[in-house]
Design a protein around this motif. Structure first.
Motif, PDB file in Angstrom:
ATOM      1  N   PHE A  37      16.474  29.057  33.733  1.00  0.00           N
ATOM      2  CA  PHE A  37      15.895  30.082  34.696  1.00  0.00           C
ATOM      3  C   PHE A  37      14.287  29.847  33.701  1.00  0.00           C
ATOM      4  CE2 PHE A  37      13.750  34.547  34.021  1.00  0.00           C
ATOM      5  CZ  PHE A  37      14.067  34.286  35.708  1.00  0.00           C
ATOM      6  N   GLY A  38      13.127  29.245  35.215  1.00  0.00           N
ATOM      7  CA  GLY A  38      12.103  29.452  34.453  1.00  0.00           C
ATOM      8  C   GLY A  38      11.025  30.069  35.863  1.00  0.00           C
ATOM      9  N   GLU A  39       9.322  29.964  34.748  1.00  0.00           N
ATOM     10  CA  GLU A  39       8.906  30.596  35.686  1.00  0.00           C
ATOM     11  C   GLU A  39       7.297  29.676  36.191  1.00  0.00           C
ATOM     12  OE1 GLU A  39       4.521  33.914  35.326  1.00  0.00           O
ATOM     13  OE2 GLU A  39       6.402  33.573  33.745  1.00  0.00           O
ATOM     14  N   CYS A  40       7.159  29.513  37.471  1.00  0.00           N
ATOM     15  CA  CYS A  40       6.253  29.406  37.703  1.00  0.00           C
ATOM     16  C   CYS A  40       4.911  29.227  37.420  1.00  0.00           C
ATOM     17  CB  CYS A  40       6.195  28.894  39.691  1.00  0.00           C
ATOM     18  SG  CYS A  40       5.694  28.006  40.383  1.00  0.00           S
ATOM     19  N   ALA A  41       4.342  28.242  37.105  1.00  0.00           N
ATOM     20  CA  ALA A  41       2.956  28.089  36.410  1.00  0.00           C
ATOM     21  C   ALA A  41       1.957  27.734  37.927  1.00  0.00           C
ATOM     22  CB  ALA A  41       2.864  27.421  35.398  1.00  0.00           C
ATOM     23  N   LEU A  42       2.102  26.920  38.412  1.00  0.00           N
ATOM     24  CA  LEU A  42       1.247  26.232  39.577  1.00  0.00           C
ATOM     25  C   LEU A  42       2.490  25.938  40.437  1.00  0.00           C
ATOM     26  CD1 LEU A  42      -0.945  23.677  39.718  1.00  0.00           C
ATOM     27  CD2 LEU A  42       0.641  22.137  38.778  1.00  0.00           C
ATOM     28  N   ALA A  43       1.752  27.086  41.906  1.00  0.00           N
ATOM     29  CA  ALA A  43       2.201  26.776  43.496  1.00  0.00           C
ATOM     30  C   ALA A  43       2.484  25.767  43.967  1.00  0.00           C
ATOM     31  CB  ALA A  43       1.391  28.273  43.974  1.00  0.00           C
ATOM     32  N   ASN A  44       3.015  24.733  45.068  1.00  0.00           N
ATOM     33  CA  ASN A  44       3.009  24.079  45.334  1.00  0.00           C
ATOM     34  C   ASN A  44       1.924  23.589  45.754  1.00  0.00           C
ATOM     35  OD1 ASN A  44       5.358  25.949  46.813  1.00  0.00           O
ATOM     36  ND2 ASN A  44       5.814  24.362  47.670  1.00  0.00           N
ATOM     37  N   THR A  45       1.408  22.122  44.444  1.00  0.00           N
ATOM     38  CA  THR A  45       0.521  21.267  45.116  1.00  0.00           C
ATOM     39  C   THR A  45       1.592  19.506  45.754  1.00  0.00           C
ATOM     40  OG1 THR A  45       0.031  22.654  43.226  1.00  0.00           O
ATOM     41  CG2 THR A  45      -1.663  20.529  43.680  1.00  0.00           C
ATOM     42  N   MET A  46      -0.109  19.174  46.316  1.00  0.00           N
ATOM     43  CA  MET A  46       0.027  17.808  46.205  1.00  0.00           C
ATOM     44  C   MET A  46      -0.502  16.836  45.098  1.00  0.00           C
ATOM     45  SD  MET A  46       2.017  17.607  49.174  1.00  0.00           S
ATOM     46  CE  MET A  46       2.548  15.950  49.669  1.00  0.00           C
ATOM     47  N   ILE A  47       0.202  15.581  44.108  1.00  0.00           N
ATOM     48  CA  ILE A  47      -0.040  14.946  44.054  1.00  0.00           C
ATOM     49  C   ILE A  47      -0.102  13.352  44.531  1.00  0.00           C
ATOM     50  CG2 ILE A  47      -0.139  16.813  41.593  1.00  0.00           C
ATOM     51  CD1 ILE A  47       1.709  15.101  40.842  1.00  0.00           C
ATOM     52  N   ASP A  67      20.538  36.088  39.011  1.00  0.00           N
ATOM     53  CA  ASP A  67      19.575  35.452  38.263  1.00  0.00           C
ATOM     54  C   ASP A  67      18.608  36.367  36.938  1.00  0.00           C
ATOM     55  OD1 ASP A  67      20.366  32.936  39.011  1.00  0.00           O
ATOM     56  OD2 ASP A  67      19.580  33.055  40.527  1.00  0.00           O
ATOM     57  N   TYR A  68      18.690  37.036  37.460  1.00  0.00           N
ATOM     58  CA  TYR A  68      17.489  38.143  37.043  1.00  0.00           C
ATOM     59  C   TYR A  68      18.546  39.674  35.852  1.00  0.00           C
ATOM     60  CZ  TYR A  68      13.203  37.412  38.744  1.00  0.00           C
ATOM     61  OH  TYR A  68      12.047  37.021  39.750  1.00  0.00           O
ATOM     62  N   ALA A  69      19.817  39.538  36.631  1.00  0.00           N
ATOM     63  CA  ALA A  69      20.386  40.229  35.903  1.00  0.00           C
ATOM     64  C   ALA A  69      21.347  39.650  34.713  1.00  0.00           C
ATOM     65  CB  ALA A  69      21.809  40.833  36.820  1.00  0.00           C
ATOM     66  N   GLN A  70      21.816  38.217  35.010  1.00  0.00           N
ATOM     67  CA  GLN A  70      22.340  36.853  33.864  1.00  0.00           C
ATOM     68  C   GLN A  70      20.926  37.280  32.976  1.00  0.00           C
ATOM     69  OE1 GLN A  70      25.486  36.073  34.186  1.00  0.00           O
ATOM     70  NE2 GLN A  70      24.552  35.463  31.696  1.00  0.00           N
ATOM     71  N   VAL A  71      19.793  36.730  33.030  1.00  0.00           N
ATOM     72  CA  VAL A  71      19.013  36.778  32.128  1.00  0.00           C
ATOM     73  C   VAL A  71      18.923  37.985  31.508  1.00  0.00           C
ATOM     74  CG1 VAL A  71      16.115  36.208  31.588  1.00  0.00           C
ATOM     75  CG2 VAL A  71      17.641  35.527  33.469  1.00  0.00           C
ATOM     76  N   LYS A  72      18.976  39.342  31.357  1.00  0.00           N
ATOM     77  CA  LYS A  72      19.051  40.226  30.795  1.00  0.00           C
ATOM     78  C   LYS A  72      20.218  40.083  30.236  1.00  0.00           C
ATOM     79  CE  LYS A  72      18.563  45.204  31.794  1.00  0.00           C
ATOM     80  NZ  LYS A  72      18.273  46.698  32.181  1.00  0.00           N
ATOM     81  N   ALA A  73      20.940  40.543  30.533  1.00  0.00           N
ATOM     82  CA  ALA A  73      22.831  40.424  30.130  1.00  0.00           C
ATOM     83  C   ALA A  73      22.037  38.940  28.633  1.00  0.00           C
ATOM     84  CB  ALA A  73      23.802  39.961  30.977  1.00  0.00           C
ATOM     85  N   ASN A  74      21.643  38.121  29.340  1.00  0.00           N
ATOM     86  CA  ASN A  74      21.467  36.751  28.276  1.00  0.00           C
ATOM     87  C   ASN A  74      20.647  37.307  26.226  1.00  0.00           C
ATOM     88  OD1 ASN A  74      23.348  34.924  29.419  1.00  0.00           O
ATOM     89  ND2 ASN A  74      21.217  34.111  30.020  1.00  0.00           N
ATOM     90  N   GLN A  75      20.022  38.317  27.057  1.00  0.00           N
ATOM     91  CA  GLN A  75      18.982  38.808  26.138  1.00  0.00           C
ATOM     92  C   GLN A  75      19.575  39.674  25.902  1.00  0.00           C
ATOM     93  OE1 GLN A  75      15.397  40.395  28.726  1.00  0.00           O
ATOM     94  NE2 GLN A  75      14.328  37.872  28.492  1.00  0.00           N
ATOM     95  N   GLU A  76      20.152  40.321  25.728  1.00  0.00           N
ATOM     96  CA  GLU A  76      21.155  41.852  24.967  1.00  0.00           C
ATOM     97  C   GLU A  76      21.763  40.558  24.253  1.00  0.00           C
ATOM     98  OE1 GLU A  76      20.345  44.912  25.246  1.00  0.00           O
ATOM     99  OE2 GLU A  76      18.588  44.704  26.208  1.00  0.00           O
ATOM    100  N   GLU A  78      21.617  37.931  22.817  1.00  0.00           N
ATOM    101  CA  GLU A  78      20.938  37.169  21.790  1.00  0.00           C
ATOM    102  C   GLU A  78      20.632  38.272  20.966  1.00  0.00           C
ATOM    103  OE1 GLU A  78      16.263  35.151  21.209  1.00  0.00           O
ATOM    104  OE2 GLU A  78      17.181  35.744  23.116  1.00  0.00           O
ATOM    105  N   LYS A  79      20.363  39.531  20.584  1.00  0.00           N
ATOM    106  CA  LYS A  79      19.754  40.442  20.042  1.00  0.00           C
ATOM    107  C   LYS A  79      20.989  41.104  19.278  1.00  0.00           C
ATOM    108  CE  LYS A  79      16.358  43.157  23.046  1.00  0.00           C
ATOM    109  NZ  LYS A  79      16.553  43.797  24.019  1.00  0.00           N
ATOM    110  N   LYS A  80      22.365  40.937  20.063  1.00  0.00           N
ATOM    111  CA  LYS A  80      23.149  41.247  19.768  1.00  0.00           C
ATOM    112  C   LYS A  80      24.128  40.066  17.803  1.00  0.00           C
ATOM    113  CE  LYS A  80      28.015  43.015  19.902  1.00  0.00           C
ATOM    114  NZ  LYS A  80      29.485  43.647  20.931  1.00  0.00           N
ATOM    115  N   ALA A  81      23.935  39.211  18.575  1.00  0.00           N
ATOM    116  CA  ALA A  81      23.784  37.380  18.139  1.00  0.00           C
ATOM    117  C   ALA A  81      22.539  37.650  16.683  1.00  0.00           C
ATOM    118  CB  ALA A  81      23.655  36.285  18.583  1.00  0.00           C
ATOM    119  N   PHE A  82      21.598  38.048  16.675  1.00  0.00           N
ATOM    120  CA  PHE A  82      20.467  38.253  15.843  1.00  0.00           C
ATOM    121  C   PHE A  82      20.926  39.175  14.791  1.00  0.00           C
ATOM    122  CE2 PHE A  82      16.994  39.313  14.097  1.00  0.00           C
ATOM    123  CZ  PHE A  82      16.254  38.625  13.381  1.00  0.00           C
ATOM    124  N   GLN A  83      21.359  40.396  15.232  1.00  0.00           N
ATOM    125  CA  GLN A  83      21.959  41.273  14.358  1.00  0.00           C
ATOM    126  C   GLN A  83      23.373  40.808  13.557  1.00  0.00           C
ATOM    127  OE1 GLN A  83      22.855  44.528  16.683  1.00  0.00           O
ATOM    128  NE2 GLN A  83      20.375  45.003  16.794  1.00  0.00           N
TER     129      GLN A  83
END
Length: 86
Positions: A37-47, A67-76, A78-83
């Motif tokens: 899951f990533g964030e687009c930092a550069l919109a469609n561009t021709m090179i 996908d957003y729900a899965q990311v949120k679940a993974n973050q939760e 991650e917090k539990k695993a860290f603890q």
């Protein structure tokens, strides 16, 4: 010329497969580490194809609500695993 989008991890280029993606949108892409899951930092561009170091991997899709729900679940998880590890 080749159409690309830039996705923020560092800044890797992916083939948007003709889908218009705006900077700030989240996308699902396949990297050497698997599907991510990533964030687009550069919109469609021709090179110029000569600027590419390697073949472009395709963007799989624009992120969905699932996908957003899965990311949120993974973050939760991650917090539990860290603890637990502390």
């Amino acid at each position: 010329m080749t159409e690309i989008i830039g996705v923020r991890f560092k800044l890797y280029y992916f083939n948007p497969n003709g889908v218009q993606v705006q900077a700030g949108q989240h996308v699902i892409i396949e990297t050497s580490k698997g599907i991510e899951f990533g964030e687009c930092a550069l919109a469609n561009t021709m090179i110029d194809e000569m600027e590419l170091i390697a073949a472009l991997r395709p963007m799989l899709r624009v992120a969905t609500e699932e996908d957003y729900a899965q990311v949120k679940a993974n973050q939760e998880k991650e917090k539990k695993a860290f603890q637990i590890c502390q």
